[in-house]
Design an enzyme around this catalytic site. Structure first.
Site, short mmCIF file in Angstrom:
data_model
loop_
_atom_site.label_atom_id
_atom_site.label_comp_id
_atom_site.label_asym_id
_atom_site.label_seq_id
_atom_site.Cartn_x
_atom_site.Cartn_y
_atom_site.Cartn_z
N ASP A 1 0.83 -1.21 0.00
CA ASP A 1 0.00 0.00 0.00
C ASP A 1 0.86 1.26 0.00
O ASP A 1 1.97 1.26 0.54
CB ASP A 1 -0.93 -0.02 1.22
CG ASP A 1 -2.08 0.96 1.09
OD1 ASP A 1 -2.39 1.37 -0.04
OD2 ASP A 1 -2.65 1.33 2.14
N HIS B 1 2.40 3.45 -9.05
CA HIS B 1 2.19 2.03 -9.35
C HIS B 1 3.37 1.47 -10.16
O HIS B 1 3.80 0.34 -9.95
CB HIS B 1 0.88 1.81 -10.11
CG HIS B 1 -0.33 2.20 -9.30
ND1 HIS B 1 -0.48 1.86 -7.98
CD2 HIS B 1 -1.43 2.92 -9.62
CE1 HIS B 1 -1.62 2.35 -7.52
NE2 HIS B 1 -2.22 3.00 -8.49
N LEU C 1 10.07 -21.12 -4.59
CA LEU C 1 9.08 -20.20 -4.02
C LEU C 1 7.76 -20.26 -4.79
O LEU C 1 7.76 -20.29 -6.02
CB LEU C 1 9.66 -18.77 -4.12
CG LEU C 1 8.74 -17.61 -3.76
CD1 LEU C 1 8.56 -17.50 -2.26
CD2 LEU C 1 9.30 -16.28 -4.29
C1 IPE Z 1 -5.43 -2.62 -0.28
O1 IPE Z 1 -5.11 -1.29 -0.40
C2 IPE Z 1 -5.41 -3.28 -1.64
C3 IPE Z 1 -4.11 -3.47 -2.24
C4 IPE Z 1 -2.97 -3.17 -1.69
C5 IPE Z 1 -4.14 -4.07 -3.54
P1 IPE Z 1 -6.20 -0.16 -0.60
O2 IPE Z 1 -5.48 1.11 -0.73
O3 IPE Z 1 -7.11 -0.54 -1.68
O4 IPE Z 1 -7.00 -0.24 0.77
P2 IPE Z 1 -7.76 0.88 1.60
O5 IPE Z 1 -8.72 1.55 0.66
O6 IPE Z 1 -6.73 1.83 2.09
O7 IPE Z 1 -8.43 0.14 2.70
C1 IPE Z 2 -1.47 0.29 -3.37
O1 IPE Z 2 -1.26 1.65 -3.38
C2 IPE Z 2 -1.67 -0.30 -4.75
C3 IPE Z 2 -3.05 -0.69 -5.03
C4 IPE Z 2 -4.06 -0.63 -4.22
C5 IPE Z 2 -3.29 -1.19 -6.35
P1 IPE Z 2 -2.44 2.68 -3.40
O2 IPE Z 2 -2.80 2.98 -4.81
O3 IPE Z 2 -3.58 2.19 -2.57
O4 IPE Z 2 -1.76 3.93 -2.74
P2 IPE Z 2 -2.39 4.91 -1.68
O5 IPE Z 2 -2.86 4.05 -0.52
O6 IPE Z 2 -3.52 5.62 -2.33
O7 IPE Z 2 -1.27 5.80 -1.29
MG MG Z 3 -4.03 2.42 -0.61
#
Ligand code: IPE
Ligand code: IPE
Ligand code: MG
Length: 261
Positions: free
Chosen positions: A40, A57, A151
């Site tokens: 995240d 990303h 793995l």
């Molecule tokens: C969880 O992160 C999903 C992934 C890392 C793929 P999100 O950014 O979607 O989760 P929330 O919205 O902070 O709970």
């Molecule tokens: C995690 O990073 C990747 C996915 C959920 C695909 P985010 O896109 O959720 O990044 P933040 O949480 O908005 O910073």
């Molecule tokens: Mg996120």
């Protein structure tokens, strides 16, 4: 090994170790068999730099590559990466389509290295809704690596823990309806066999980056007794050293599974 007799260090002292010593300590103790990661913070990483979220990303893919290598190198048997949740469809369409193409491209690009490292790729999540070309790329990579014995890399893609439980309930209901099993024969083992993670042991360690203290619909059944490590580091900044620190933290924990020490 001498290190094995050393007392485990408090978190702050682990953080002050040189990379090589940290790694030596991690390797001297049993490493978790299965590590799961909620990757995240890509969006925030990009926004902090005045960039578009998708730049985060792209950088996140590089972090994932380095962490897969590091997991392989310390002898982790199963690594599960949360790449796209069933709720992530609610994001702007440009972001969603970028995430789809990033996955498609990275699977193609990484395949030779996965093969060379004997890594088996397994995707967990619903295929329904995922663009056909992405589904086909996934199926090809899964088939190509199916016989690998190193793995196991599980990518959670279009994954939701609740979806997974709903799908398992449906599968078990079908087995009952077909007269294959009786309702009272449904036990934990049968539920596990009906999950996407069938054949994969429960995670020992769950890491979440970016400091959020929630599980966001990830592996709801499987993390019943998983050790949690949350780090404030944003995913694109998470590297092998951070993985080693999380494992060292895990190695300090006492797992009781509801019993007493
Ligand atoms: C969880 O992160 C999903 C992934 C890392 C793929 P999100 O950014 O979607 O989760 P929330 O919205 O902070 O709970
Ligand atoms: C995690 O990073 C990747 C996915 C959920 C695909 P985010 O896109 O959720 O990044 P933040 O949480 O908005 O910073
Ligand atoms: Mg996120």
């Amino acid at each position: 090994m001498a290190l094995q007799r050393l007392p485990s260090l408090p978190t702050e002292e682990l953080a002050s170790l040189e990379d090589a010593e940290l790694l030596a300590r991690v390797k001297a103790l049993p490493v978790p068999r299965h590590v799961a990661v909620i990757m995240d913070g890509n969006g925030r990483w990009a926004v902090q730099r005045g960039l578009n979220r998708v730049a985060g990303h792209r950088e996140g893919v590089k972090a994932a590559r380095a962490v897969v290598r590091a997991a392989h190198e310390v002898g982790i048997r199963f690594l599960t990466l949360y790449a796209f949740s069933s709720e992530n469809w609610s994001r702007p369409s440009f972001e969603v389509s970028t995430l789809m193409s990033l996955l498609e491209r990275s699977i193609d690009q990484e395949l030779p290295e996965l093969q060379a490292k004997n890594v088996r790729l397994k995707i967990i999540g619903r295929a329904q809704g995922v663009p056909r070309s992405v589904r086909e790329g996934i199926a090809r990579a899964e088939a190509a690596t199916a016989g690998n014995t190193g793995l196991t890399l599980c990518m959670a893609f279009n994954y939701g823990g609740r979806d997974e439980l709903v799908d398992a309930c449906r599968a078990l209901a079908c087995q009952v309806q077909a007269g294959e099993i009786r309702p009272e024969e449904i036990d934990e083992a049968r539920v596990e066999q009906a999950l996407y993670t069938q054949g994969v042991p429960d995670p020992d360690l769950l890491i979440r980056t970016s400091g959020e203290m929630r599980v966001s619909n990830f592996l709801l059944w499987q993390i019943a007794y998983t050790e949690l490590v949350v780090t404030p580091t944003l995913w694109p900044d998470f590297g092998p050293r951070d993985l080693h620190l999380a494992i060292a933290e895990y190695q300090r924990r006492e797992r009781r599974f509801g019993g007493v020490s």
